[in-house]
Design a protein around this motif. Structure first.
Motif, PDB file in Angstrom:
ATOM      1  N   VAL A   1     -11.887  -3.229   9.525  1.00 45.96           N
ATOM      2  CA  VAL A   1     -11.954  -4.558  10.131  1.00 45.96           C
ATOM      3  C   VAL A   1     -12.668  -4.678  11.300  1.00 45.96           C
ATOM      4  O   VAL A   1     -13.313  -6.032  11.398  1.00 45.96           O
ATOM      5  N   ASP A   2     -12.743  -3.664  12.231  1.00 42.14           N
ATOM      6  CA  ASP A   2     -13.714  -4.138  13.298  1.00 42.14           C
ATOM      7  C   ASP A   2     -14.988  -4.269  13.122  1.00 42.14           C
ATOM      8  O   ASP A   2     -15.810  -5.123  13.506  1.00 42.14           O
ATOM      9  N   GLU A   3     -15.483  -3.421  11.793  1.00 38.47           N
ATOM     10  CA  GLU A   3     -17.066  -3.605  11.546  1.00 38.47           C
ATOM     11  C   GLU A   3     -17.098  -4.936  10.631  1.00 38.47           C
ATOM     12  O   GLU A   3     -18.114  -5.703  11.190  1.00 38.47           O
ATOM     13  N   ILE A   4     -15.951  -5.664  10.320  1.00 38.57           N
ATOM     14  CA  ILE A   4     -16.170  -6.975   9.389  1.00 38.57           C
ATOM     15  C   ILE A   4     -16.307  -7.862  10.830  1.00 38.57           C
ATOM     16  O   ILE A   4     -17.154  -8.841  10.432  1.00 38.57           O
TER      17      ILE A   4
ATOM     18  N   GLU B   1     -14.139  -3.942   1.391  1.00 35.62           N
ATOM     19  CA  GLU B   1     -14.768  -4.419   2.551  1.00 35.62           C
ATOM     20  C   GLU B   1     -15.114  -5.788   2.071  1.00 35.62           C
ATOM     21  O   GLU B   1     -15.096  -6.877   2.720  1.00 35.62           O
ATOM     22  N   GLN B   2     -15.517  -5.902   0.614  1.00 34.74           N
ATOM     23  CA  GLN B   2     -16.219  -7.029   0.018  1.00 34.74           C
ATOM     24  C   GLN B   2     -14.816  -8.007  -0.064  1.00 34.74           C
ATOM     25  O   GLN B   2     -15.155  -9.238   0.163  1.00 34.74           O
ATOM     26  N   MET B   3     -13.755  -7.639  -0.373  1.00 36.14           N
ATOM     27  CA  MET B   3     -12.587  -8.370  -0.233  1.00 36.14           C
ATOM     28  C   MET B   3     -12.443  -9.076   1.009  1.00 36.14           C
ATOM     29  O   MET B   3     -12.217 -10.394   1.055  1.00 36.14           O
ATOM     30  N   LEU B   4     -12.204  -8.233   2.258  1.00 35.18           N
ATOM     31  CA  LEU B   4     -11.944  -8.654   3.469  1.00 35.18           C
ATOM     32  C   LEU B   4     -13.186  -9.543   4.016  1.00 35.18           C
ATOM     33  O   LEU B   4     -12.716 -10.557   4.696  1.00 35.18           O
ATOM     34  N   VAL B   5     -14.212  -9.099   3.678  1.00 34.21           N
ATOM     35  CA  VAL B   5     -15.329 -10.267   4.192  1.00 34.21           C
ATOM     36  C   VAL B   5     -15.141 -11.386   3.836  1.00 34.21           C
ATOM     37  O   VAL B   5     -15.437 -12.467   4.593  1.00 34.21           O
ATOM     38  N   ASN B   6     -14.949 -11.415   2.233  1.00 30.47           N
ATOM     39  CA  ASN B   6     -14.820 -13.133   1.704  1.00 30.47           C
ATOM     40  C   ASN B   6     -13.619 -13.606   2.240  1.00 30.47           C
ATOM     41  O   ASN B   6     -13.728 -14.980   2.883  1.00 30.47           O
ATOM     42  N   LEU B   7     -12.486 -13.110   2.536  1.00 33.15           N
ATOM     43  CA  LEU B   7     -11.213 -13.738   3.345  1.00 33.15           C
ATOM     44  C   LEU B   7     -11.369 -14.065   4.686  1.00 33.15           C
ATOM     45  O   LEU B   7     -11.002 -14.961   5.193  1.00 33.15           O
ATOM     46  N   VAL B   8     -12.091 -13.157   5.371  1.00 36.60           N
ATOM     47  CA  VAL B   8     -12.171 -13.474   6.887  1.00 36.60           C
ATOM     48  C   VAL B   8     -13.299 -14.388   7.032  1.00 36.60           C
ATOM     49  O   VAL B   8     -13.357 -15.354   7.714  1.00 36.60           O
ATOM     50  N   ASP B   9     -14.590 -14.367   6.231  1.00 34.87           N
ATOM     51  CA  ASP B   9     -15.552 -15.473   6.265  1.00 34.87           C
ATOM     52  C   ASP B   9     -14.860 -16.835   6.052  1.00 34.87           C
ATOM     53  O   ASP B   9     -15.284 -17.800   6.636  1.00 34.87           O
ATOM     54  N   ASN B  10     -13.968 -16.997   4.801  1.00 38.98           N
ATOM     55  CA  ASN B  10     -13.477 -17.987   4.695  1.00 38.98           C
ATOM     56  C   ASN B  10     -12.419 -18.483   5.716  1.00 38.98           C
ATOM     57  O   ASN B  10     -12.451 -19.934   6.146  1.00 38.98           O
TER      58      ASN B  10
END
Length: 357
Positions: free
Chosen positions: A215-218, A251-260
């Motif tokens: 999560v820190d990296e994202i 990571e792909q899932m979390l990037v999508n969710l955090v980005d949204n």
């Protein structure tokens, strides 16, 4: 063998070779629904598929056609076949919850010297649904590509008409062209990714992952976007927390969710990622402080190209495929993704991953 036995054997063989017996054999081995109708418009014979479709598994023989199917065109087709020896093609849609659809071929049938009609019901429900999905997909693709293409062409024409020498604006025009080209590239990449996932060409290799580090990296990669919108990012996951997942796909899932969560947040809002451990599940939640999602939209939010706020999504550069990808990747892990939202307060998306300690 005596005379009575011979007579009984002959009668049995004759019955086995009778048209009705042969018809019953044909009906019993046919996957499509089939009905045989007599001159009184009653069902003389049917097969298992027809009983499941029209009679909920109950016997149909002897019942009037109008009792099981209320369709004037179908009734007229059977009537013409019986009394005029005419074949017909009919489109039928059952007035039921699942709205099953059939292409029906009705033809005359002589049975034991009596006029009957036989109907072959070829179900088209799944084919038509798939065709509807295909058409909707092509329509969405065309629309999503047309918007950036129109913008690119307009600015290219402006540059060709002399704006290329306009030092104050040419860089800005090129920037718009680049952003729209990147949007098209992202859209095509997401389409290919989703296609590969849905076709089963993507697999996951679960490993133990230090969740807080991921999560820190994202947050680091999306930090500048959050700063632009004055959105604060909070990682409330304990340092010792690990989950079993494919690192790249999680990571792909979390990037999508955090980005949204950043894009659809309010200025000065926040995004918080938390973790909860249940007996059989690891729950990873991404909560924002945005405007929230209408209840009727929450059931469709994970569909391809569905957007709760289309205008804002396009302004922010979304493709409309991110949440669909998250849903499929979660299922590949044997898990699920859900959403809870309260209007004016925000939304929480939750990835549920099975635990295997």
């Amino acid at each position: 063998m005596n005379l009575r036995e011979a007579s009984f054997t002959k009668t049995t063989i004759a019955a086995a070779d009778s048209p009705r017996h042969l018809l019953k054999k044909i009906l019993d081995t046919t996957r499509e629904c089939m009905l045989v109708i007599d001159a009184d418009m009653r069902i003389a014979a049917s097969n298992a598929a027809a009983r499941d479709a029209f009679g909920r598994g109950l016997d149909l023989e002897g019942r009037r056609l109008s009792e099981i199917v209320r369709d004037l065109d179908l009734h007229e087709a059977f009537r013409r076949a019986v009394f005029s020896q005419t074949q017909s093609e009919v489109r039928l849609e059952l007035n039921t919850a699942d709205r099953r659809r059939f292409d029906v071929h009705v033809a005359p049938l002589d049975l034991d010297g009596n006029a009957h009609a036989i109907g072959f019901f070829y179900e088209t429900t799944k084919i038509e649904r798939l065709e509807s999905i295909r058409q909707e997909f092509l329509s969405n693709i065309s629309h999503e590509l047309r918007t950036p293409l129109t913008s690119i062409l307009a600015f290219v024409e402006t540059l060709e008409d002399g704006a290329i020498d306009d030092d104050e604006n040419n860089r800005r025009f090129l920037g718009v062209i680049r952003r729209n080209a990147e949007r098209m590239h992202s859209l095509i990449a997401d389409i290919l990714e989703l296609s590969m996932i849905e076709s089963g060409k993507v697999s996951v290799e679960p490993r133990r992952i230090a969740l807080t580090e991921l999560v820190d990296e994202i947050f680091a990669s999306l930090g500048s976007k959050a700063e632009t919108r004055e959105v604060e990012l909070f990682n409330d996951i304990g340092r010792s927390v690990t989950v079993l997942a494919d690192r790249v796909r999680l990571e792909q899932m979390l990037v999508n969710l955090v980005d949204n969560a950043i894009k659809f947040n309010r200025v000065g809002g926040s995004v918080t990622v938390t973790h909860e451990r249940l007996s059989s599940l690891d729950l990873i939640s991404v909560a924002d402080a945005g405007e929230g999602i209408m209840p009727e939209q929450q059931t469709r939010i994970f569909e391809r190209f569905y957007r709760a706020d289309r205008a804002r999504s396009r302004e922010m550069g979304g493709t409309g495929l991110g949440l669909a990808i998250v849903k499929h990747l979660a299922k590949l892990h044997g898990g699920e993704v859900t959403v809870k939202s309260i209007l004016t307060e925000g939304s929480t998306f939750q990835i549920q991953l099975p635990r295997k300690d």
